[in-house]
Design a protein around this motif. Structure first.
Motif, PDB file in Angstrom:
ATOM      1  N   PRO A 114      57.411  29.306 -61.325  1.00 40.72           N
ATOM      2  CA  PRO A 114      56.662  29.447 -62.579  1.00 40.72           C
ATOM      3  C   PRO A 114      55.303  30.082 -62.306  1.00 40.72           C
TER       4      PRO A 114
ATOM      5  N   THR C  89      64.719  23.421 -71.952  1.00 40.27           N
ATOM      6  CA  THR C  89      64.844  24.674 -71.221  1.00 40.27           C
ATOM      7  C   THR C  89      66.280  25.171 -71.265  1.00 40.27           C
ATOM      8  N   SER C 222      65.435  34.029 -64.349  1.00 36.99           N
ATOM      9  CA  SER C 222      64.439  33.410 -63.480  1.00 36.99           C
ATOM     10  C   SER C 222      63.057  33.524 -64.078  1.00 36.99           C
ATOM     11  N   LEU C 225      62.543  31.181 -67.138  1.00 38.24           N
ATOM     12  CA  LEU C 225      62.536  29.767 -66.802  1.00 38.24           C
ATOM     13  C   LEU C 225      61.118  29.277 -66.553  1.00 38.24           C
ATOM     14  N   GLY C 226      60.268  30.168 -66.038  1.00 33.45           N
ATOM     15  CA  GLY C 226      58.962  29.692 -65.606  1.00 33.45           C
ATOM     16  C   GLY C 226      57.783  30.107 -66.482  1.00 33.45           C
ATOM     17  N   ILE C 252      60.595  22.840 -69.345  1.00 35.88           N
ATOM     18  CA  ILE C 252      59.992  22.489 -68.064  1.00 35.88           C
ATOM     19  C   ILE C 252      58.621  23.151 -67.877  1.00 35.88           C
ATOM     20  N   SER C 272      58.281  18.946 -60.640  1.00 33.82           N
ATOM     21  CA  SER C 272      58.889  19.733 -61.715  1.00 33.82           C
ATOM     22  C   SER C 272      59.180  21.150 -61.234  1.00 33.82           C
ATOM     23  N   SER C 273      58.225  21.713 -60.477  1.00 39.71           N
ATOM     24  CA  SER C 273      58.454  23.061 -59.962  1.00 39.71           C
ATOM     25  C   SER C 273      59.632  23.078 -59.007  1.00 39.71           C
ATOM     26  N   LEU C 276      62.731  23.263 -60.950  1.00 39.83           N
ATOM     27  CA  LEU C 276      62.923  24.610 -61.471  1.00 39.83           C
ATOM     28  C   LEU C 276      63.489  25.513 -60.390  1.00 39.83           C
TER      29      LEU C 276
END
Lengths: 283, 356, 295
Positions: A114, C89, C222, C225-226, C252, C272-273, C276
């Motif tokens: 992220p 998500t 990808s 998602l972030g 997320i 959390s990361s 992911l």
């Protein structure tokens, strides 16, 4: 053939969707940006002032335009040798091997981090590292932001180029080998020319990603709204200032931010077009 | 290919059956369960998350809150996409005029802005009003400055560069801080002024309270302003500042609550900085919830309006307020609660009031 | 004797071989350098986040600040999990993909079939420009179109729309470039056999280019998602699992943002990361497996 005609028109209509989408976006943005252009005129684009104080608001986009271009180009330049080597590694040298699978996986994972985590990692790890190396200040700045951007865009350039390089037909390569070419020569005279279009597309996508990245940049660039005078100075980018100020902005400020978003559209288009022209000249 | 398509289709059918549960009561009317959506300030987010969740547990009404910033909260209310908004800075008369209809402010709790710094071994720094002005306007650039020494004679200051860390994004925290600075320094009021975003004379910008807190923790010799819950939670060094009576006050729950003990207008729109109460911490402030006075807009149902008001009434009641100090926020003093209750009871639906 | 050596070396083979080996060394070096950040980042995430990972983490909803404060004060791990984010998500990504993949692939095919035409040049340029739009601007657009006018409120649908716009350019470009690498002979052979055009696409082009197509799709997924910024303006967030796409939903990256802004829940960011990344890893492995099975 009727079914062919139908297929062709389906393809055509779907592609129009993207054009309509972009047109709709520009329309929505223009509406919001008009107050800013009314207030500042075209001077908005070259003005380096950014004063949000009530009663004497004055906004200009120049600091952010410069910051965006600096960081994105720097990120592209830094990531070029890295991602190009890696795509050759994965797509040609160690094609289909276990090593390639693992490295390919690791590179793809980079795309899944992220952006806020990139920002945090940059803040807690990269920054002190740069300070230790003697880069002075607090470790914030154009350079730090470019570095983290370079890491972020590697997967975009690598993955696509990797796939394209892999797809170069074997017979072309074998013909070159049979003439006595070394690996390197096969790459430079057969693979790269053949895969050039795809490789360039990968870099255009990567560059676009760098232009539009918000979170990670905003946490590392120092957020000073002035035109940077040095590569290790702090500055700001268009995407970052929008992300920073959007939550609390209204009135003229909001309009200025939307105007900046519109300008980013224009700048992206211009830079992309220039890039494609230059590449065409070189072929 | 086919499996993927059928999978996606299945997900859709599943989710579309999950629309707000409709049940019919005995009279055959459909009674939709009320759910409340709100957006706004990040400053009270930890407190809101806690009490909103408690309310959902108790009353089975889902309350969703998004911390998108005070400006986002105001905008969301303006666009009528939320039941209420949350903001750290009350709307000025100009801003009120821009809203489509009249709105009311309900204060929900108090928080404070603390002056945080990083000087290992030096706790409880006292910073007079003059010192604050000098530091934040860039006249003091090193900690071994004589003015600092004379105000804190027992402290041995190091020879260290002083760096000011401010917010790079627009924020209610900045608003409260600059409002206080404008009140204690006419120089600040002239040159910098009050606002959510400022043209800073000196210093570096970091994003968000976490950014400023993180930068200060990592940079020796830095000083800046952050929301109190950050300082309390991460045990960052905070300075004592002078309130309107001249006393040096440390920020804590009691001194923050004291800031609201003075006179408050009926609509509760007031900055609590430099409050007159002698025990008050001078950089404190309310955080408000804003909603439309007339709730019968745009097809809004009476049930929805009543649900929103019932919830807000609970929010200012003893039950919710007692949770504030548990998470480092200060509860509303009784007089403020009374005013807030009166305001809630003036909110109407199609002309008639809902609560009594 | 020297003359024979120089004769033998007329093709500069020693020099060329040397260059070849040097470049290979450089490529290996750079590749390792490329991979080092990911190794560093993942190890940091693992070190800081592994304690928090448990079954609870995946099936429970987010804790509130008070639970976090007490846990940290007692030296325990913070209770609760991110189930609301995972479900949100998942739903939003599925919807976004369902929109972006067909549109992106079909557009890519159109571009491939119409090289050099003005219309396709325009479409390609526009798609490349879209790639550069900051995610927050896409969120704003989705707010203006969907939140204000379609769902009259924050919704997961708006979040999905902004996500699908983010995915599009990647899928369009990777589809087009992949198809361009397929030897013309394959397509011409099928057409010569009288196969209708849409079957050529479905049965010849897409299967041959499947690997490249999937790469573009994976990259797109990808990325979305972030991304946090657009979701702040569209999906808003939620403390519970929400299956109604017309209502706000958690995700997320939104939860990571909430944890970041709450000084007591910062520890949850790392786990959390990690989750992911685990999702990205699984997606990658599964797709590589699918490609391998097709060979």
């Amino acid at each position: 053939m009727n079914s062919d005609k139908i297929t062709k028109s389906v393809l055509f209509s779907v592609s129009i969707l993207i054009l309509m989408l972009a047109a709709g976006m520009v329309y929505s943005l223009v509406g919001g940006a008009i107050p800013a252009f009314k207030a500042f005129g075209l001077n908005f684009i070259i003005s380096g002032e950014w004063d949000p104080s009530e009663g004497r608001e004055n906004y200009g986009a120049l600091p952010f335009i410069v910051g965006t271009l600096l960081t994105s180009f720097a990120a592209l330049i830094i990531s070029l040798p890295l991602s190009f080597s890696t795509s050759l590694f994965l797509g040609e040298y160690y094609k289909e091997t276990k090593v390639a699978r693992i490295i390919g996986l690791l590179v793809d994972l980079l795309a899944g981090i992220p952006s806020i985590v990139y920002g945090l990692w940059g803040f807690y790890v990269l920054r002190p590292f740069l300070i230790d190396l003697g880069f002075g200040g607090q470790g914030f700045g154009i350079f730090t932001a470019s570095l983290i951007l370079a890491i972020m865009i590697i997967p975009y350039a690598t993955s696509l180029s990797n796939e394209i390089i892999r797809m170069v037909p074997n017979d072309l390569k074998e013909a070159a080998y049979s003439l006595g070419a070394t690996r390197l020569e096969v790459i430079s005279s057969v693979i790269i020319p053949n895969a050039r279009s795809g490789i360039v597309a990968g870099y255009i996508l990567a560059f676009g990603r760098a232009l539009g990245e918000t979170m990670a940049v905003t946490m590392l660039i120092g957020n000073t709204n002035i035109v940077p005078t040095g590569f290790f100075q702090t500055g700001n980018t268009m995407a970052s200032v929008i992300a920073n100020q959007f939550g609390e902005a209204d009135g003229l400020k909001l309009s200025s931010l939307i105007a900046i978003a519109l300008l980013l559209f224009v700048i992206t288009g211009v830079v992309n077009a220039l890039g494609k022209m230059i590449i065409k000249k070189f072929s | 290919m086919k499996t993927i398509l059928s999978f996606v289709l299945a997900v859709f059918l599943f989710t579309s059956c999950q629309n707000s549960p409709n049940s019919t009561n005995k009279a055959g009317e459909s009674t939709k369960k009320v759910s409340i959506t709100a957006a706004g300030a990040t400053f009270p987010m930890p407190y809101y998350n806690l009490v909103f969740k408690n309310y959902t547990k108790e009353s089975d009404v889902l309350v969703t809150y998004g911390g998108i910033g005070s400006g986002g909260g105001i905008r969301s209310l303006k666009d009528k996409v939320v039941d209420f908004g949350a903001t750290d800075a009350y709307l000025s008369d100009n801003k009120l005029a821009e809203m489509p209809a009249s709105i009311v402010h309900i204060p929900t709790c108090l928080g404070a802005v603390v002056i945080a710094y990083n000087l290992p071994g030096i706790d409880g720094l006292k910073l007079s009003n003059e010192l604050l002005e000098k530091i934040f306007m860039g006249e003091i650039t090193n900690w071994n400055n004589t003015a600092l020494k004379s105000n804190n004679p027992d402290v041995k200051f190091p020879n260290k560069e002083l760096t000011f860390i401010h917010r790079s994004d627009g924020s209610g925290t900045t608003h409260i801080f600059s409002d206080y600075m404008s009140k204690i320094s006419s120089k600040w009021a002239d040159i910098v002024g009050t606002g959510k975003s400022l043209k800073w004379p000196v210093g570096m910008g970091a994003k968000g309270n976490p950014g400023v807190a993180g930068t200060i923790s990592q940079t020796e010799g830095s000083i800046g302003y952050i929301g109190s819950e950050f300082a309390f939670a991460q045990k960052i060094q905070t300075a004592k500042v002078q309130n309107s009576s001249g006393a040096y006050i440390e920020p804590n729950i009691a001194s923050i609550s004291a800031a609201a003990q003075g006179e408050i207008p009926a609509d509760t729109r007031i900055m609590l900085t430099n409050s007159s109460d002698p025990a008050s911490y001078p950089i404190s402030g309310f955080t408000w919830i804003i909603l439309y006075k007339e709730q019968g807009y745009d097809g809004r149902s009476e049930a929805q309006a009543l649900g929103t008001l019932t919830f807000l009434d609970w929010l200012i009641s003893e039950k919710a307020q007692s949770d504030a100090s548990k998470v480092n926020y200060a509860p509303l003093p009784p007089l403020t609660v009374e005013k807030a209750k009166t305001i809630l009871r003036s909110v109407t639906y199609n002309g008639k009031t809902l609560l009594n | 004797m020297e003359s024979i050596n120089t004769l033998l070396d007329q093709d500069h083979s020693t020099r060329r071989l040397l260059k070849d080996k040097l470049v290979l060394a450089g490529i290996i070096l750079f590749s390792l350098l490329t991979v080092s950040p990911i190794v560093l980042i993942i190890s940091k995430l693992l070190v800081k986040g592994y304690r928090q990972i448990s079954l609870d983490f995946i099936i429970k909803n987010t804790p509130d600040t008070y639970e976090a404060i007490t846990a940290v004060a007692n030296g325990e791990i913070i209770p609760g999990g991110i189930a609301n984010g995972i479900v949100g998500t998942f739903l939003m990504v599925v919807l976004a993909s369902a929109l972006a993949i067909p549109i992106g692939v079909l557009t890519g095919i159109y571009l491939y079939e119409n090289q050099g035409k003005r219309m396709s040049n325009l479409t390609r340029s526009v798609s490349d420009i879209l790639q550069g739009v900051p995610s927050i601007v896409l969120g704003l657009i989705s707010y203006l179109w969907i939140v204000k006018h379609v769902t009259m409120g924050y919704s997961a649908l708006a979040g999905s729309i902004s996500m699908s716009i983010m995915m599009l350019p990647m899928i369009v470009r990777s589809t087009e470039e992949t198809l361009k690498m397929i030897p013309q002979t394959l397509k011409e052979a099928a057409l010569a056999l009288g196969v209708p055009y849409h079957k050529v696409i479905l049965r010849v082009l897409i299967p041959t280019g499947f690997s490249g197509l999937l790469t573009g799709i994976l990259l797109g997924i990808s990325r979305i998602l972030g991304e946090t910024a657009p979701l702040l303006l569209t999906a808003l967030g939620s403390s519970m699992i929400n299956l109604d796409m017309t209502k706000p939903s958690s995700a997320i990256p939104l939860l990571i943002w909430e944890f970041y802004n709450d000084p007591n829940m910062v520890d949850l960011i790392w786990s959390s990361s990690l989750l992911l990344m685990a999702i990205v890893l699984i997606l990658n492995i599964v797709s590589k497996q699918i490609i391998a099975n097709r060979r």
